[in-house]
Design a protein around this motif. Sequence first.
Motif, short mmCIF file in Angstrom:
data_model
loop_
_atom_site.label_atom_id
_atom_site.label_comp_id
_atom_site.label_asym_id
_atom_site.label_seq_id
_atom_site.Cartn_x
_atom_site.Cartn_y
_atom_site.Cartn_z
N SER A 147 0.79 -1.10 0.01
CA SER A 147 -0.08 0.02 -0.06
C SER A 147 0.88 1.38 -0.02
CB SER A 147 -0.90 -0.05 1.15
OG SER A 147 -1.47 1.35 1.37
N ASP A 148 0.45 2.16 -0.76
CA ASP A 148 1.29 3.46 -0.74
C ASP A 148 0.77 4.63 0.08
OD1 ASP A 148 -0.73 4.49 -2.36
OD2 ASP A 148 -0.01 4.77 -4.00
N GLY A 149 -0.18 4.18 0.93
CA GLY A 149 -0.82 5.31 1.77
C GLY A 149 -2.13 5.75 1.17
N THR A 150 -2.18 5.82 -0.22
CA THR A 150 -3.15 6.23 -0.67
C THR A 150 -4.35 4.92 -0.94
OG1 THR A 150 -2.39 7.84 -1.97
CG2 THR A 150 -4.42 7.18 -2.69
N GLY A 151 -3.85 3.87 -1.60
CA GLY A 151 -4.69 2.74 -1.73
C GLY A 151 -3.96 1.50 -1.63
N ILE A 152 -4.43 0.23 -1.83
CA ILE A 152 -3.78 -1.08 -1.92
C ILE A 152 -3.46 -1.40 -3.45
CG2 ILE A 152 -4.28 -3.28 -1.65
CD1 ILE A 152 -4.67 -1.85 0.73
N ALA A 153 -2.02 -1.34 -3.52
CA ALA A 153 -1.60 -1.36 -4.73
C ALA A 153 -1.14 -2.86 -5.18
CB ALA A 153 0.04 -0.63 -4.63
N SER A 154 -1.20 -3.69 -4.33
CA SER A 154 -0.94 -5.23 -4.74
C SER A 154 -1.63 -5.92 -3.57
CB SER A 154 0.56 -5.49 -5.10
OG SER A 154 1.25 -5.59 -3.87
N ILE A 155 -1.96 -7.19 -3.79
CA ILE A 155 -2.47 -8.15 -2.97
C ILE A 155 -2.24 -9.48 -3.25
CG2 ILE A 155 -4.71 -8.19 -3.93
CD1 ILE A 155 -6.09 -8.03 -1.15
N GLY A 156 -2.12 -10.38 -1.99
CA GLY A 156 -1.92 -11.73 -2.33
C GLY A 156 -2.49 -12.40 -1.07
N ALA A 157 -2.78 -13.87 -1.21
CA ALA A 157 -3.47 -14.68 -0.12
C ALA A 157 -2.60 -15.67 0.40
CB ALA A 157 -4.90 -14.88 -0.40
N HIS A 158 -2.65 -16.20 1.53
CA HIS A 158 -2.20 -17.34 2.19
C HIS A 158 -3.37 -18.17 2.95
CE1 HIS A 158 1.78 -15.23 2.19
NE2 HIS A 158 1.10 -14.23 2.05
N TRP A 159 -3.20 -19.42 2.55
CA TRP A 159 -4.38 -20.25 2.94
C TRP A 159 -3.73 -21.43 3.86
CZ3 TRP A 159 -8.64 -18.21 1.08
CH2 TRP A 159 -8.84 -17.44 -0.02
N ALA A 160 -4.46 -21.87 4.97
CA ALA A 160 -4.04 -22.82 5.68
C ALA A 160 -5.26 -23.35 6.32
CB ALA A 160 -3.27 -22.22 6.61
N LEU A 161 -4.88 -24.62 7.00
CA LEU A 161 -6.06 -25.35 7.69
C LEU A 161 -6.00 -24.87 9.14
CD1 LEU A 161 -8.13 -27.57 7.84
CD2 LEU A 161 -6.26 -29.13 8.40
N ILE A 162 -7.16 -24.49 9.80
CA ILE A 162 -7.12 -24.01 11.01
C ILE A 162 -7.88 -24.98 11.95
CG2 ILE A 162 -8.07 -22.16 12.43
CD1 ILE A 162 -6.13 -20.95 10.29
N TYR A 163 -6.98 -25.72 12.77
CA TYR A 163 -7.37 -26.83 13.31
C TYR A 163 -8.20 -26.25 14.80
CZ TYR A 163 -3.66 -29.44 10.89
OH TYR A 163 -3.11 -30.02 10.16
N ARG A 164 -9.48 -26.84 14.52
CA ARG A 164 -10.72 -26.50 15.58
C ARG A 164 -11.13 -27.62 16.16
NH1 ARG A 164 -10.37 -21.66 17.62
NH2 ARG A 164 -11.16 -20.27 16.09
N ASN A 165 -11.85 -27.62 17.28
CA ASN A 165 -12.71 -28.74 17.62
C ASN A 165 -13.91 -28.66 16.77
OD1 ASN A 165 -14.65 -26.82 18.78
ND2 ASN A 165 -13.57 -26.85 20.61
N ASP A 166 -14.78 -29.75 16.86
CA ASP A 166 -15.79 -30.06 15.93
C ASP A 166 -16.90 -28.97 16.02
OD1 ASP A 166 -15.78 -33.67 16.53
OD2 ASP A 166 -14.71 -32.38 15.14
N SER A 167 -17.03 -28.24 17.23
CA SER A 167 -18.15 -27.18 17.44
C SER A 167 -17.70 -25.96 16.52
CB SER A 167 -18.34 -26.87 18.72
OG SER A 167 -16.99 -26.22 19.29
N LYS A 168 -16.31 -26.01 16.06
CA LYS A 168 -16.03 -24.66 15.27
C LYS A 168 -15.52 -25.25 13.98
CE LYS A 168 -15.36 -21.32 18.91
NZ LYS A 168 -14.54 -20.23 19.26
N ALA A 169 -15.97 -26.34 13.38
CA ALA A 169 -15.63 -27.04 12.37
C ALA A 169 -15.84 -26.17 10.94
CB ALA A 169 -15.89 -28.23 11.86
N LEU A 170 -15.12 -26.03 9.93
CA LEU A 170 -15.40 -25.06 8.79
C LEU A 170 -16.74 -25.73 8.22
CD1 LEU A 170 -14.43 -23.11 6.73
CD2 LEU A 170 -13.40 -24.88 5.55
N THR A 171 -17.85 -24.80 7.95
CA THR A 171 -19.05 -25.19 7.62
C THR A 171 -19.46 -24.20 6.30
OG1 THR A 171 -20.21 -23.59 9.00
CG2 THR A 171 -20.19 -25.75 9.74
#
Length: 171
Positions: A147-171
């Motif tokens: 970001s140059d202070g005016t706007g977002i100039a570039s963007i990327g994403a990082h993905w991972a498995l978030i380990y949770r108990n069954d009550s908070k599993a990905l739905t």
Amino acid sequence: MFFSLIFSLCCVTAWALPQYQPQYYSFSPTVGRGHGESFASVGEGRITGVRIWEQSNSYIKGFQLKYENVWTPIYGSTSNEETELLLFEGEAIVQISGKYNPPNYIYCLRFVTSRGRSLIAGQPTGNSFNFYPVDGQSELQIVSGRSDGTGIASIGAHWALIYRNDSKALT
């Protein structure tokens, strides 16, 4: 004696062999121009909210993520044009898409959840991008870019498995 030596050797060898672990981490390479200061979102746990600010009828000025109950600093800058999405229990970000104009900024951002809900901000102009994890069980963990202070100039994403108990599993 000989048998116990062979048995011990087999056990140590089996213990030392690497265990097979599926690869849940993936990276969606950065799009946009690489000018300005770099950023990477920081937080613990699952992302539970997103805010985006846009320049009226133009580019993305900034965004903010909420990890569990804590909002990150604002990456980029703010404006009066704010949109927000708070995730439900067990819901996760599974896709980011949008538009970018290489000499300038990210012009459109869309965050999509595991429940099919989305947050869209900006204008649909420029080159398209679409980020998603390689493994279907993974979710958004980090957003990085510049970001140059005016706007977002570039963007990327990082993905991972978030380990949770069954009550908070990905739905």
